[in-house]
Enzyme design. Sequence first.
Site, PDB file in Angstrom:
ATOM      1  N   ASP A 140     -36.894 -14.641  -0.348  1.00 16.70           N
ATOM      2  CA  ASP A 140     -35.936 -15.675  -0.786  1.00 16.70           C
ATOM      3  C   ASP A 140     -34.505 -15.127  -0.846  1.00 16.70           C
ATOM      4  OD1 ASP A 140     -38.255 -17.074  -1.141  1.00 16.70           O
ATOM      5  OD2 ASP A 140     -38.233 -17.025  -3.323  1.00 16.70           O
ATOM      6  N   GLY A 195     -38.051 -20.482  -0.062  1.00 18.49           N
ATOM      7  CA  GLY A 195     -36.816 -19.908  -0.618  1.00 18.49           C
ATOM      8  C   GLY A 195     -36.589 -20.350  -2.049  1.00 18.49           C
ATOM      9  N   GLU A 250     -37.187 -25.808   0.924  1.00 16.32           N
ATOM     10  CA  GLU A 250     -38.260 -26.484   0.191  1.00 16.32           C
ATOM     11  C   GLU A 250     -37.764 -27.030  -1.148  1.00 16.32           C
ATOM     12  OE1 GLU A 250     -41.340 -23.645  -0.796  1.00 16.32           O
ATOM     13  OE2 GLU A 250     -39.951 -22.349  -1.875  1.00 16.32           O
ATOM     14  N   ARG A 299     -39.749 -35.872  12.836  1.00 17.57           N
ATOM     15  CA  ARG A 299     -41.011 -35.329  12.310  1.00 17.57           C
ATOM     16  C   ARG A 299     -40.745 -34.171  11.348  1.00 17.57           C
ATOM     17  NH1 ARG A 299     -45.319 -36.990  15.840  1.00 17.57           N
ATOM     18  NH2 ARG A 299     -44.511 -38.976  16.606  1.00 17.57           N
ATOM     19  N   ARG A 308     -43.195 -15.094   5.408  1.00 17.32           N
ATOM     20  CA  ARG A 308     -43.667 -14.051   4.491  1.00 17.32           C
ATOM     21  C   ARG A 308     -44.645 -13.090   5.140  1.00 17.32           C
ATOM     22  NH1 ARG A 308     -45.242 -16.610  -1.251  1.00 17.32           N
ATOM     23  NH2 ARG A 308     -47.091 -15.327  -1.043  1.00 17.32           N
TER      24      ARG A 308
HETATM   25  O1  F6P Z   1     -40.847 -16.239  -3.816  1.00 18.95           O
HETATM   26  C1  F6P Z   1     -41.371 -16.237  -2.555  1.00 18.95           C
HETATM   27  C2  F6P Z   1     -41.996 -17.560  -2.222  1.00 18.95           C
HETATM   28  O2  F6P Z   1     -42.521 -17.461  -0.912  1.00 18.95           O
HETATM   29  C3  F6P Z   1     -41.098 -18.775  -2.371  1.00 18.95           C
HETATM   30  O3  F6P Z   1     -40.241 -18.942  -1.284  1.00 18.95           O
HETATM   31  C4  F6P Z   1     -42.122 -19.867  -2.525  1.00 18.95           C
HETATM   32  O4  F6P Z   1     -41.595 -20.976  -3.215  1.00 18.95           O
HETATM   33  C5  F6P Z   1     -43.183 -19.211  -3.335  1.00 18.95           C
HETATM   34  O5  F6P Z   1     -43.072 -17.817  -3.083  1.00 18.95           O
HETATM   35  C6  F6P Z   1     -44.583 -19.649  -3.017  1.00 18.95           C
HETATM   36  O6  F6P Z   1     -45.436 -18.900  -3.804  1.00 18.95           O
HETATM   37  P1  F6P Z   1     -47.008 -18.973  -3.786  1.00 18.95           P
HETATM   38  O7  F6P Z   1     -47.440 -18.402  -2.499  1.00 18.95           O
HETATM   39  O8  F6P Z   1     -47.426 -18.150  -4.951  1.00 18.95           O
HETATM   40  O9  F6P Z   1     -47.350 -20.422  -3.936  1.00 18.95           O
END
Ligand code: F6P
Length: 418
Positions: A140, A195, A250, A299, A308
């Site tokens: 993030d 993020g 998001e 879309r 990630r």
């Molecule tokens: O903090 C990293 C992150 O990938 C954020 O971008 C995302 O909102 C969150 O983790 C999602 O976390 P999890 O995989 O625990 O639902």
Amino acid sequence: MIKKSKVFCGQTLAILTGGGDTPAVNSSIESIRNRASMLGFNVYGIINGWKGLLGEGNVVDITHVPYEGWYGGSALGSSRTNPFPSKKNPENRVPQVLKNLERYGIDVLVTIGGDDTNGAAKRLYETEGVPVIGFPKTIDNDLRTHTTHHYNGKDIESVICPGFPSGAKGIAEFTGRLKTTAESHNRIFVLEIMGRDAGWLTGSAVFGGSNLALIPEYEITKERKEQFFEKVKEAYQNSPTKSLIIPTSEGVRWYDEESQKVDVVHASSEVDEYGHPRFGGISGRIASEISKNIGVDARAQISGYYARSGTCRKYDRRLTMTLADKIVDLLLREDYGKMPVLSSVVPYLEVEEFNTKTIDMGNVENQPLPMDYYDTANFSFTEAYHDFLQKIMRRLRFKEFLPDFKKVEPAENKETKT
Ligand code: F6P
């Protein structure tokens, strides 16, 4: 001959990784492990973040095992466990953590994490005097690292967290791939990007050829929504391929016609132990409103965990090794409650120890995207952000294919003309 013993012989340093994984976590673990063992420490890994220090504890010895730092994710596992009481779990589990640190003979704890994991570490250091060193990590990029970006005679307070450079490259690639489908169908793709409450990662889509962008830092009120639709219409009309990719964080705050409120879209009602809700689904809402308002097929596409996951990229590899070098300094000085960071935004070859510094963990906090990086009038990222990104990664080169096909007349028309 005098046999010198290593400085920290007989002492133990433990590493834990908390929060969401990144492609650079294993590289951080390996780099810290190598340097700590060189100083004579036994190096332990705590399994699944703070969770591994609860109950009986779950600890492994990683001092001499072969370790693959290029491999993404965390081989130690990760969790969003908070040892301090939270709304979700009111139990104070700090005494269990302290007991296990003692039981396993851990002298120094290195916490690889974002502001949640390092925030908990900071509290342990401040309230219980645990010798802790923090290590930054998040795709993030919203952890305040006090990193200066010198741009056009101005100093912008920026951030570079290990994990972000790899995540950003992933998002640029994802965007670049999507372009061919958007072009084939003359579609608008609203690309949802992780993020949390910050738009750093969303910006990296510009290196994949995206257009416009929506970030959490600039909320979309009723009025701004109208302006946004106007910009989308204009960009679509000007697009030679009649297609657009609009990266959207998001955590975008979007005006909802039904409730007449600006709000985020949650994927579930659950919150984690640090009080974070799960975001997800904003792209679907925006895409359907774009279709309705400007009459173009739009879309939603969620990039999700793509950013990630996967292998560590070169910049992150060098960054984690360099920040780990700085940890050697802290260990030798027995200077705890600190975190190594990059002093200024620099290209790959300048990621060197002289470009690092340490910050007090008392300063661990979130940092949103600075407004120097976002042009609110045009819903897009600024030249300053492009410059920031350019330092961390190369602009990806995607082939353009704009054929100049000649339209063919039906044969019957040709006959009547002659
Ligand atoms: O903090 C990293 C992150 O990938 C954020 O971008 C995302 O909102 C969150 O983790 C999602 O976390 P999890 O995989 O625990 O639902």
